[in-house]
Design a protein around this motif. Structure first.
Motif, PDB file in Angstrom:
ATOM      1  N   GLU A  22     -17.302 -20.508  18.493  1.00 46.42           N
ATOM      2  CA  GLU A  22     -18.371 -21.083  17.665  1.00 46.42           C
ATOM      3  C   GLU A  22     -18.219 -20.728  16.189  1.00 46.42           C
ATOM      4  OE1 GLU A  22     -20.746 -23.376  18.527  1.00 46.42           O
ATOM      5  OE2 GLU A  22     -19.492 -23.423  20.308  1.00 46.42           O
ATOM      6  N   LEU A  23     -17.780 -19.513  15.892  1.00 53.10           N
ATOM      7  CA  LEU A  23     -17.553 -19.133  14.497  1.00 53.10           C
ATOM      8  C   LEU A  23     -16.463 -19.995  13.867  1.00 53.10           C
ATOM      9  CD1 LEU A  23     -17.806 -15.244  14.715  1.00 53.10           C
ATOM     10  CD2 LEU A  23     -19.351 -16.762  13.470  1.00 53.10           C
ATOM     11  N   VAL A  24     -15.391 -20.208  14.617  1.00 48.61           N
ATOM     12  CA  VAL A  24     -14.283 -21.032  14.100  1.00 48.61           C
ATOM     13  C   VAL A  24     -14.726 -22.485  13.951  1.00 48.61           C
ATOM     14  CG1 VAL A  24     -11.994 -21.958  14.654  1.00 48.61           C
ATOM     15  CG2 VAL A  24     -12.451 -19.516  14.924  1.00 48.61           C
ATOM     16  N   ARG A  25     -15.452 -22.997  14.943  1.00 54.06           N
ATOM     17  CA  ARG A  25     -15.924 -24.388  14.855  1.00 54.06           C
ATOM     18  C   ARG A  25     -16.804 -24.611  13.630  1.00 54.06           C
ATOM     19  NH1 ARG A  25     -17.922 -27.420  19.977  1.00 54.06           N
ATOM     20  NH2 ARG A  25     -18.539 -28.608  18.195  1.00 54.06           N
ATOM     21  N   GLY A  26     -17.581 -23.601  13.265  1.00 58.86           N
ATOM     22  CA  GLY A  26     -18.477 -23.718  12.126  1.00 58.86           C
ATOM     23  C   GLY A  26     -17.834 -23.364  10.793  1.00 58.86           C
ATOM     24  N   ALA A  27     -16.592 -22.933  10.828  1.00 59.14           N
ATOM     25  CA  ALA A  27     -15.914 -22.522   9.593  1.00 59.14           C
ATOM     26  C   ALA A  27     -15.647 -23.727   8.701  1.00 59.14           C
ATOM     27  CB  ALA A  27     -14.598 -21.824   9.928  1.00 59.14           C
ATOM     28  N   ARG A  28     -15.929 -23.556   7.429  1.00 64.17           N
ATOM     29  CA  ARG A  28     -15.663 -24.625   6.469  1.00 64.17           C
ATOM     30  C   ARG A  28     -14.417 -24.336   5.651  1.00 64.17           C
ATOM     31  NH1 ARG A  28     -21.505 -25.052   3.927  1.00 64.17           N
ATOM     32  NH2 ARG A  28     -21.499 -22.903   4.577  1.00 64.17           N
ATOM     33  N   GLY A  29     -13.878 -23.150   5.830  1.00 62.07           N
ATOM     34  CA  GLY A  29     -12.676 -22.764   5.104  1.00 62.07           C
ATOM     35  C   GLY A  29     -11.575 -22.379   6.064  1.00 62.07           C
ATOM     36  N   THR A  30     -10.787 -21.393   5.663  1.00 60.64           N
ATOM     37  CA  THR A  30      -9.641 -20.987   6.474  1.00 60.64           C
ATOM     38  C   THR A  30      -9.819 -19.590   7.071  1.00 60.64           C
ATOM     39  OG1 THR A  30      -8.517 -20.098   4.531  1.00 60.64           O
ATOM     40  CG2 THR A  30      -8.045 -22.395   5.132  1.00 60.64           C
ATOM     41  N   ALA A  31     -11.042 -19.047   7.000  1.00 64.53           N
ATOM     42  CA  ALA A  31     -11.274 -17.711   7.538  1.00 64.53           C
ATOM     43  C   ALA A  31     -12.720 -17.561   7.989  1.00 64.53           C
ATOM     44  CB  ALA A  31     -10.958 -16.654   6.484  1.00 64.53           C
ATOM     45  N   ILE A  78      -6.460 -10.801  14.103  1.00 64.98           N
ATOM     46  CA  ILE A  78      -7.706 -10.438  13.433  1.00 64.98           C
ATOM     47  C   ILE A  78      -7.471  -9.128  12.693  1.00 64.98           C
ATOM     48  CG2 ILE A  78     -10.114  -9.745  13.749  1.00 64.98           C
ATOM     49  CD1 ILE A  78     -10.232 -11.494  16.222  1.00 64.98           C
ATOM     50  N   ASN A  79      -7.865  -9.107  11.427  1.00 65.28           N
ATOM     51  CA  ASN A  79      -7.798  -7.876  10.646  1.00 65.28           C
ATOM     52  C   ASN A  79      -9.117  -7.136  10.812  1.00 65.28           C
ATOM     53  OD1 ASN A  79      -5.302  -8.698   9.721  1.00 65.28           O
ATOM     54  ND2 ASN A  79      -6.127  -9.606   7.861  1.00 65.28           N
ATOM     55  N   VAL A  80      -9.036  -5.833  10.929  1.00 66.34           N
ATOM     56  CA  VAL A  80     -10.233  -5.015  11.099  1.00 66.34           C
ATOM     57  C   VAL A  80     -10.349  -4.076   9.906  1.00 66.34           C
ATOM     58  CG1 VAL A  80     -11.443  -3.397  12.606  1.00 66.34           C
ATOM     59  CG2 VAL A  80      -9.847  -5.053  13.592  1.00 66.34           C
ATOM     60  N   GLU A  81     -11.539  -4.052   9.300  1.00 65.61           N
ATOM     61  CA  GLU A  81     -11.803  -3.143   8.198  1.00 65.61           C
ATOM     62  C   GLU A  81     -12.997  -2.289   8.553  1.00 65.61           C
ATOM     63  OE1 GLU A  81     -12.257  -4.893   4.355  1.00 65.61           O
ATOM     64  OE2 GLU A  81     -10.441  -6.100   4.560  1.00 65.61           O
ATOM     65  N   LEU A  82     -12.953  -1.049   8.135  1.00 64.69           N
ATOM     66  CA  LEU A  82     -14.064  -0.139   8.343  1.00 64.69           C
ATOM     67  C   LEU A  82     -14.907  -0.140   7.076  1.00 64.69           C
ATOM     68  CD1 LEU A  82     -15.159   1.814  10.444  1.00 64.69           C
ATOM     69  CD2 LEU A  82     -13.825   3.604   9.362  1.00 64.69           C
ATOM     70  N   HIS A  91     -17.396  -1.789  11.816  1.00 57.73           N
ATOM     71  CA  HIS A  91     -16.123  -2.500  11.863  1.00 57.73           C
ATOM     72  C   HIS A  91     -16.387  -3.962  11.534  1.00 57.73           C
ATOM     73  CE1 HIS A  91     -14.905   1.037  14.190  1.00 57.73           C
ATOM     74  NE2 HIS A  91     -13.713   0.782  13.707  1.00 57.73           N
ATOM     75  N   LYS A  92     -15.707  -4.471  10.532  1.00 59.83           N
ATOM     76  CA  LYS A  92     -15.839  -5.876  10.161  1.00 59.83           C
ATOM     77  C   LYS A  92     -14.510  -6.545  10.492  1.00 59.83           C
ATOM     78  CE  LYS A  92     -17.910  -8.946   7.050  1.00 59.83           C
ATOM     79  NZ  LYS A  92     -19.093  -9.085   6.265  1.00 59.83           N
ATOM     80  N   TYR A  93     -14.592  -7.661  11.197  1.00 59.83           N
ATOM     81  CA  TYR A  93     -13.410  -8.372  11.666  1.00 59.83           C
ATOM     82  C   TYR A  93     -13.211  -9.630  10.832  1.00 59.83           C
ATOM     83  CZ  TYR A  93     -13.982  -5.295  15.673  1.00 59.83           C
ATOM     84  OH  TYR A  93     -14.098  -4.191  16.471  1.00 59.83           O
ATOM     85  N   PHE A  94     -11.952  -9.899  10.470  1.00 53.88           N
ATOM     86  CA  PHE A  94     -11.598 -11.079   9.689  1.00 53.88           C
ATOM     87  C   PHE A  94     -10.536 -11.867  10.457  1.00 53.88           C
ATOM     88  CE2 PHE A  94     -13.060  -7.899   6.746  1.00 53.88           C
ATOM     89  CZ  PHE A  94     -13.865  -8.608   5.871  1.00 53.88           C
ATOM     90  N   MET A  95     -10.813 -13.136  10.708  1.00 52.41           N
ATOM     91  CA  MET A  95      -9.879 -14.002  11.432  1.00 52.41           C
ATOM     92  C   MET A  95      -9.512 -15.171  10.527  1.00 52.41           C
ATOM     93  SD  MET A  95     -10.487 -15.784  15.093  1.00 52.41           S
ATOM     94  CE  MET A  95      -9.348 -16.944  15.771  1.00 52.41           C
ATOM     95  N   TYR A  96      -8.214 -15.416  10.406  1.00 56.30           N
ATOM     96  CA  TYR A  96      -7.710 -16.471   9.528  1.00 56.30           C
ATOM     97  C   TYR A  96      -7.090 -17.595  10.344  1.00 56.30           C
ATOM     98  CZ  TYR A  96      -8.343 -12.687   6.240  1.00 56.30           C
ATOM     99  OH  TYR A  96      -8.886 -11.665   5.509  1.00 56.30           O
ATOM    100  N   ASN A 100      -3.137 -18.404  14.180  1.00 60.12           N
ATOM    101  CA  ASN A 100      -4.061 -18.291  15.306  1.00 60.12           C
ATOM    102  C   ASN A 100      -4.138 -19.606  16.070  1.00 60.12           C
ATOM    103  OD1 ASN A 100      -5.412 -15.692  15.625  1.00 60.12           O
ATOM    104  ND2 ASN A 100      -6.073 -15.988  13.512  1.00 60.12           N
ATOM    105  N   ALA A 101      -3.547 -19.635  17.252  1.00 58.78           N
ATOM    106  CA  ALA A 101      -3.588 -20.833  18.097  1.00 58.78           C
ATOM    107  C   ALA A 101      -5.026 -21.144  18.504  1.00 58.78           C
ATOM    108  CB  ALA A 101      -2.730 -20.627  19.334  1.00 58.78           C
ATOM    109  N   VAL A 102      -5.853 -20.106  18.613  1.00 61.49           N
ATOM    110  CA  VAL A 102      -7.246 -20.284  19.007  1.00 61.49           C
ATOM    111  C   VAL A 102      -7.989 -21.142  17.983  1.00 61.49           C
ATOM    112  CG1 VAL A 102      -9.414 -19.054  19.410  1.00 61.49           C
ATOM    113  CG2 VAL A 102      -7.284 -18.127  20.277  1.00 61.49           C
ATOM    114  N   TRP A 103      -7.614 -21.017  16.724  1.00 61.05           N
ATOM    115  CA  TRP A 103      -8.290 -21.773  15.667  1.00 61.05           C
ATOM    116  C   TRP A 103      -8.173 -23.271  15.930  1.00 61.05           C
ATOM    117  CZ3 TRP A 103     -10.563 -19.230  11.390  1.00 61.05           C
ATOM    118  CH2 TRP A 103     -11.138 -20.092  10.448  1.00 61.05           C
TER     119      TRP A 103
END
Length: 126
Positions: A22-31, A78-82, A91-96, A100-103
Motif C-alpha cells: 500500500e505504501l508503494v501503491r500510494g507513492a508519488r515519487g521514487t521512494a 530497504i535502508n534502515v536509519e536509527l 528505526h526509520k525504513y527507506f525503500m526506493y 526493488n521487484a516488489v515496487w
C-alpha cells in the motif's frame, strides 16, 4: 508455538506484505519511508484484523524480525536509519524504486505483490 503467538506471527507477516504494498501503491515519487507503527497502521486501513496488532513490544519485535528477514534475503532493498525521537530510538525504513521487484509488482497488481512478500517470509518462526 501457541495459538496466540501463531496469530500474532501471521498478522505481522500480513501487516508487512500489505503495508509495503500500500505504501508503494500510494507513492508519488521514487521512494517511501516508514516506521513499523506506520507500516501496521497502513495495513490496518486495508485489513481490519491487522489493527489488533497493538504497539506492544512483542508485536513490534515480530514485525521487525520479518522485515529484517526480507531485507537480509534480498527480497526487498530497504535502508534502515536509527533516528532519535525525543529520548527514544526509532528505526526509520527507506525503500526506493530502483532495485526493488516488489515496487513494480505493487504498482501493477497489489494482490501479486502481497502474495510474493508472504511467500518470501515463509513459515519461519519469530
Amino acid at each position: 508455538m501457541t495459538g496466540i503467538t501463531r496469530k500474532i506471527d501471521e498478522l505481522a507477516k500480513r501487516a508487512i506484505a500489505i503495508g509495503i504494498t500500500e505504501l508503494v501503491r500510494g507513492a508519488r515519487g521514487t521512494a517511501v519511508s516508514f516506521t513499523i507503527p506506520k507500516l501496521i497502521k497502513t495495513a490496518a486501513g486495508v485489513e481490519e484484523d491487522i489493527a489488533t496488532l497493538r504497539k506492544t513490544p512483542i508485536s513490534m519485535t515480530i514485525v521487525k524480525h520479518y522485515l529484517n528477514t526480507l531485507i537480509s534475503n534480498n527480497v526487498v532493498t530497504i535502508n534502515v536509519e536509527l533516528k532519535l525521537d525525543g529520548k527514544r530510538r526509532v528505526h526509520k525504513y527507506f525503500m526506493y524504486r530502483d532495485g526493488n521487484a516488489v515496487w513494480g509488482l505493487a504498482k501493477e497488481d497489489s494482490s501479486k505483490a502481497v502474495e510474493y512478500l508472504m511467500n518470501a517470509m515463509g513459515d519461519s518462526n519469530a
